[in-house]
Design a protein around this motif. Structure first.
Motif, short mmCIF file in Angstrom:
data_model
loop_
_atom_site.label_atom_id
_atom_site.label_comp_id
_atom_site.label_asym_id
_atom_site.label_seq_id
_atom_site.Cartn_x
_atom_site.Cartn_y
_atom_site.Cartn_z
N GLY A 219 47.16 -27.03 57.87
CA GLY A 219 46.83 -26.42 59.15
C GLY A 219 45.41 -25.95 59.33
N ALA A 220 44.50 -26.33 58.43
CA ALA A 220 43.09 -25.95 58.62
C ALA A 220 42.53 -26.62 59.86
CB ALA A 220 42.26 -26.34 57.39
N ASP A 221 41.77 -25.89 60.65
CA ASP A 221 41.15 -26.45 61.85
C ASP A 221 39.97 -27.35 61.51
OD1 ASP A 221 42.56 -25.22 64.18
OD2 ASP A 221 41.98 -23.39 63.13
N TYR A 222 39.31 -27.06 60.39
CA TYR A 222 38.18 -27.87 59.93
C TYR A 222 38.03 -27.62 58.43
CZ TYR A 222 35.52 -23.54 59.76
OH TYR A 222 35.10 -22.27 59.46
N VAL A 223 37.33 -28.51 57.76
CA VAL A 223 37.05 -28.33 56.33
C VAL A 223 35.55 -28.37 56.12
CG1 VAL A 223 39.27 -29.26 55.58
CG2 VAL A 223 37.31 -30.81 55.84
N LEU A 224 35.10 -27.61 55.12
CA LEU A 224 33.69 -27.54 54.75
C LEU A 224 33.56 -28.22 53.39
CD1 LEU A 224 31.14 -26.09 55.99
CD2 LEU A 224 31.58 -24.27 54.36
N PHE A 225 32.85 -29.35 53.36
CA PHE A 225 32.78 -30.16 52.15
C PHE A 225 31.39 -30.12 51.54
CE2 PHE A 225 31.65 -34.05 49.94
CZ PHE A 225 32.72 -34.23 49.08
N GLY A 226 31.34 -29.93 50.23
CA GLY A 226 30.05 -29.95 49.54
C GLY A 226 30.22 -29.71 48.05
N HIS A 227 29.03 -29.63 47.40
CA HIS A 227 27.73 -29.80 48.03
C HIS A 227 27.34 -31.28 48.00
CE1 HIS A 227 26.95 -29.13 43.75
NE2 HIS A 227 25.74 -29.63 43.88
N VAL A 228 26.75 -31.73 49.10
CA VAL A 228 26.47 -33.16 49.27
C VAL A 228 25.21 -33.56 48.50
CG1 VAL A 228 26.02 -34.99 50.93
CG2 VAL A 228 27.61 -33.15 51.51
N PHE A 229 24.14 -32.78 48.66
CA PHE A 229 22.88 -33.06 47.98
C PHE A 229 22.57 -31.90 47.03
CE2 PHE A 229 22.53 -34.95 52.28
CZ PHE A 229 22.42 -36.29 51.93
N ALA A 230 21.63 -32.14 46.12
CA ALA A 230 21.21 -31.09 45.20
C ALA A 230 20.70 -29.89 46.00
CB ALA A 230 20.12 -31.61 44.26
N THR A 231 21.05 -28.70 45.54
CA THR A 231 20.65 -27.49 46.25
C THR A 231 20.41 -26.37 45.27
OG1 THR A 231 21.42 -25.79 47.82
CG2 THR A 231 23.11 -26.99 46.62
N GLY A 232 19.47 -25.51 45.61
CA GLY A 232 19.14 -24.38 44.76
C GLY A 232 20.26 -23.37 44.64
N SER A 233 21.20 -23.37 45.59
CA SER A 233 22.31 -22.42 45.53
C SER A 233 23.38 -22.86 44.54
CB SER A 233 22.93 -22.25 46.92
OG SER A 233 23.49 -23.47 47.38
N LYS A 234 23.30 -24.09 44.03
CA LYS A 234 24.26 -24.60 43.04
C LYS A 234 23.48 -25.18 41.85
CE LYS A 234 27.95 -23.99 45.72
NZ LYS A 234 29.06 -23.09 45.37
N PRO A 235 22.71 -24.36 41.16
CA PRO A 235 21.88 -24.89 40.07
C PRO A 235 22.74 -25.47 38.94
CG PRO A 235 21.92 -22.49 40.02
CD PRO A 235 22.59 -22.90 41.29
N GLY A 236 22.33 -26.62 38.45
CA GLY A 236 23.02 -27.23 37.33
C GLY A 236 24.25 -28.03 37.69
N LEU A 237 24.66 -28.01 38.95
CA LEU A 237 25.84 -28.76 39.38
C LEU A 237 25.41 -30.03 40.09
CD1 LEU A 237 28.20 -25.94 40.73
CD2 LEU A 237 28.28 -27.09 38.51
N ALA A 238 25.96 -31.15 39.66
CA ALA A 238 25.59 -32.43 40.28
C ALA A 238 26.12 -32.50 41.70
CB ALA A 238 26.16 -33.58 39.45
N PRO A 239 25.33 -33.00 42.64
CA PRO A 239 25.82 -33.14 44.02
C PRO A 239 26.91 -34.21 44.09
CG PRO A 239 23.70 -34.22 43.76
CD PRO A 239 23.94 -33.48 42.48
N ARG A 240 27.77 -34.07 45.09
CA ARG A 240 28.87 -35.02 45.24
C ARG A 240 28.43 -36.30 45.95
NH1 ARG A 240 30.83 -30.09 44.55
NH2 ARG A 240 32.68 -29.93 43.22
#
Length: 309
Positions: A219-240
């Motif tokens: 029943g979610a109205d929308y979904v938030l998917f990420g992270h798509v590209f490399a970002t400083g807020s997710k250091p060390g995690l590979a982008p999807r």
């Protein structure tokens, strides 16, 4: 009474919905908007709205102000909105602000968790709020009371923008927020749907096609998917990446908003992968020119949309 019509013999108490900034008309209009119900207790509007409105409803000379109350009541699978504005404006405000389903690609701006409330307010006061579809208050270190205070301070600055509280459904309910953004540690969309009022949008953060499909199923109205590209807020995690984004967008019947390392020059590739919009944090609120960034993102989103991958 549940929205599926059970117990229709008992009238449902009216729910007040306020549409900020909508010009009021002098003569009340009483359109009936048909809807069907989802298994999660929220009304899903059909596309068949009333086709005519009395001409008197277009008059605004005697309007006492620009903000008026609209009262919603339901009985036997019919939703009646008693309004003082012609139905198309009501429909536009309700569908776009309250359900997060806009015709244009969406721009969501998310607070950074690194700034104080008055700093964010001062930035938003200088920004073109009409270009933003949703503001997410994502302040994980703050209490429910503080989140309610953030909503109370920021919502008046963005009357035509949905203001969503992150994680805390209790705070969203207390603030009468436009929506709640669920995360991995939050209630599930199905659980939130049983508590949230019909007009509250429920978003869900996901990281795979399977999670996107399941969130929409619940029943979610929308979904938030990420992270798509490399970002400083997710250091060390590979982008999807864009391929994973395309798979998630294809799997989810709910609109998918992409997040993570998105800049204006990357917007077209994200939309081409099937996203319904983008979400950004520091690239707006920590930028030297936040207003310019919002305009740049909006311009990129509103270009002729490329074909899906």
């Amino acid at each position: 009474m549940p929205c599926n019509g059970q117990g229709a013999g008992r009238p449902r108490p009216a729910r007040r919905i306020v549409f900020p900034g909508v010009p009021a008309a002098a003569t009340p209009v009483q359109p009936v908007f048909p809807y069907h119900s989802s298994p999660y207790g929220h009304a899903i509007f059909s596309s068949k709205f009333i086709t005519s409105v009395p001409s008197a409803s277009r008059q605004t000379a005697d309007s006492p102000g620009k903000v008026r109350d609209h009262f919603m009541t339901s009985s036997q699978n019919a939703l009646t909105i008693t309004a003082v504005q012609q139905y198309d404006e009501i429909k536009c405000q309700f569908r776009e602000v309250r359900t997060m389903r806009t015709a244009r690609p969406q721009l969501h701006v998310i607070t950074t968790g690194q700034q104080e409330l008055e700093t964010v307010a001062a930035i938003l006061e200088r920004c073109p709020g009409a270009l933003i579809d949703a503001l997410h208050v994502r302040e994980k270190h703050r209490s429910a009371r503080e989140l309610v205070d953030w909503h109370a301070r920021l919502k008046p600055l963005l009357p035509h923008t949905a203001v969503v509280l992150n994680d805390r459904l209790d705070a969203a309910l207390a603030a009468n927020a436009d929506g709640v953004q669920l995360t991995g540690g939050s209630l599930s969309p199905a659980q939130a749907r049983r508590i949230a009022p019909p007009g509250m949008a429920v978003g869900c953060s996901v990281h795979s096609a399977e999670e996107a499909a399941e969130a929409a199923r619940q029943g979610a109205d929308y979904v938030l998917f990420g992270h798509v590209f490399a970002t400083g807020s997710k250091p060390g995690l590979a982008p999807r990446g864009l391929d994973a984004l395309a798979e998630a967008a294809k799997a989810s019947p709910a609109p998918l908003i992409a997040i993570g390392g998105i800049e204006p020059e990357r917007v077209q590739s994200v939309l081409a992968a099937g996203a319904a919009g983008i979400a950004v944090l520091s690239s707006v609120l920590l930028h030297a020119d936040p207003a310019g960034q919002i305009a740049a993102f909006r311009e990129a989103l509103d270009r002729p949309r490329p074909s899906a991958r």
